[in-house]
Every structure is written in C-alpha cells, then in structure tokens.
Write an enzyme that holds these catalytic residues in place. Structure first.
Site, PDB file in Angstrom:
ATOM      1  N   SER A  18       1.190  18.786 -24.660  1.00  0.00           N
ATOM      2  CA  SER A  18       1.238  18.073 -23.673  1.00  0.00           C
ATOM      3  C   SER A  18       0.868  16.761 -23.754  1.00  0.00           C
ATOM      4  CB  SER A  18      -0.276  19.231 -22.147  1.00  0.00           C
ATOM      5  OG  SER A  18      -0.384  18.246 -21.256  1.00  0.00           O
ATOM      6  N   ASP A  19       1.053  15.265 -22.250  1.00  0.00           N
ATOM      7  CA  ASP A  19       0.746  14.386 -22.437  1.00  0.00           C
ATOM      8  C   ASP A  19       0.499  13.813 -20.935  1.00  0.00           C
ATOM      9  OD1 ASP A  19       0.273  11.942 -24.601  1.00  0.00           O
ATOM     10  OD2 ASP A  19       1.703  11.219 -23.202  1.00  0.00           O
ATOM     11  N   GLN A  20      -0.439  12.733 -20.584  1.00  0.00           N
ATOM     12  CA  GLN A  20      -0.573  12.142 -20.129  1.00  0.00           C
ATOM     13  C   GLN A  20      -0.746  10.942 -19.632  1.00  0.00           C
ATOM     14  OE1 GLN A  20      -4.434  12.057 -17.126  1.00  0.00           O
ATOM     15  NE2 GLN A  20      -3.784  13.629 -16.134  1.00  0.00           N
ATOM     16  N   ALA A  29       2.501  16.267 -18.504  1.00  0.00           N
ATOM     17  CA  ALA A  29       3.423  16.861 -19.140  1.00  0.00           C
ATOM     18  C   ALA A  29       3.443  17.573 -19.947  1.00  0.00           C
ATOM     19  CB  ALA A  29       4.774  15.822 -20.025  1.00  0.00           C
ATOM     20  N   LYS A  35       4.665  17.163 -29.417  1.00  0.00           N
ATOM     21  CA  LYS A  35       3.721  17.587 -30.273  1.00  0.00           C
ATOM     22  C   LYS A  35       3.921  19.153 -29.440  1.00  0.00           C
ATOM     23  CE  LYS A  35       0.728  13.950 -27.828  1.00  0.00           C
ATOM     24  NZ  LYS A  35      -0.443  14.198 -26.462  1.00  0.00           N
TER      25      LYS A  35
END
Length: 206
Positions: free
Chosen positions: A73-75, A110, A57
């Site tokens: 960011s990613d979850q 992250a 991203k």
C-alpha cells in the site's frame, strides 16, 4: 489453495497504522519491509505514484515469498496536483499545514494484493477529499503549532492524523471508505483478499 487452508499473509509495510488496520480482520499475518525507493518519477501524477509504489512494494516482497498473499500500500497527498510527502520534520509539517489552509487535499491511497504462485495481481486506488479549515476557523499559526507539538504527526503524508487530534483541523471529509485516509482502504482490501483466495470470516481468529 483450498477454502479451508488459510494462506500465509504478508503486509509489505512496517507502518504501524496499516498494521493496526489489518489486525481488525483477526487474520494471522506478518510484516516485512519492502525496501522500495519511494521517490516520484519526473512529472509523475500523485495518483499514479501511489498505484506504482503499492504494486512495487507488494511485488518486492512477493518475489521473495511467492506462495504468500502479499499486501502492498501507498498513500500520496495531492495539493493541486503536487504530491505532499511525509514531512519528517517540524518545520516541514508547519509549511505543509499552512499551504493546506482552506484547501481541499486529495489523498490517493493505493492497495495491491499479489500472490505469484496463483499468478494473481490486483491494484486499486481509493480517493479521499479532505477540506482543511482556513485561518479564521481552526488553522491559525498558533493552532497549527499547538497541534504539531501535541501529536507530532511527522510520519504522516499531509502532516495530520484524522483518526486523532488532526480531526480538529478539518472542515470536511468525502470518501467511500474512512480507513483509506488512515493508510489502508479496508473495504477494498477485503475484496482483494477474497479474490486472492483468503477466506476472511472463516479464517479469522478470536
């Protein structure tokens, strides 16, 4: 990029939760959707998925804006090694919460900070262990249904907002940064922004 010149900051996300968290720093920033396919690879572990997507991203937006400092960011919610995505629908949220009763779910959040002009790329993953109540102590079918009708957390991985009414479903949270569970680990994000040349407190605006 001098210490006194605040670089352009872009949040590679349209998530209202991440936007609200980043606003706490009082830094001017803009948001751009990264347009990244979030489907996991075959056999990809949840932690690795979160790391890969956060980096992808940030890079997707940085390639269009190479002078900017871009945050991605990613979850991914992890139930015994199985990734739990955003339910998007009521029935799927019910199924997720039922599966999580009495279980500890690991939330991998992250964050990546990229500035191509400075050849700077950093990625980190925070882990939050969330133990949900069991059927006898706050997660009966009726309580799950009542929660979902009131909060409608269908855009949240794991179907519960700890910063809202979802806290009533939880027995325990173990983490080093409570903001990681909301969607952006701000302690690590601050460290990474400094490393990318952003002066946090002197650049903040009232």
């Amino acid at each position: 990029m001098s210490d006194t010149a605040l670089p352009r900051i872009i949040l590679a996300s349209t998530s209202p939760y991440r936007r609200e968290l980043l606003q706490r720093l009082h830094l001017p920033f803009e948001t751009i959707s990264p347009q990244v396919d979030e489907a996991p690879f075959a056999g990809e572990q949840p932690r690795n998925l979160a790391r890969r997507l956060a980096r992808a991203k940030a890079l997707a937006v940085a390639e269009q804006h190479p002078d900017a400092v871009v945050i991605g960011s990613d979850q991914v919610a992890d139930l015994h090694g199985k990734p739990l995505g955003k339910p998007m629908q009521h029935d799927r949220a019910v199924a997720q919460l039922r599966a999580m009763r009495g279980q500890t779910v690991v939330f991998h959040t992250a964050v990546a900070v990229v500035c191509l002009a400075r050849q700077h790329t950093e990625v980190d993953v925070s882990q939050v262990n969330v133990t949900f109540r069991d059927i006898d102590t706050g997660m009966s079918d009726a309580e799950i249904e009542a929660y979902l009708r009131l909060e409608q957390p269908y855009d949240c991985a794991g179907s519960a907002k700890s910063e809202g009414l979802g806290i009533a479903l939880l027995a325990r949270i173990q983490n080093d940064d409570p903001t990681a569970l909301i969607g952006l680990p701000m302690i690590k994000t601050c460290s990474m922004l400094r490393a990318a040349g952003v002066s946090l407190l002197t650049g903040a605006r009232a």
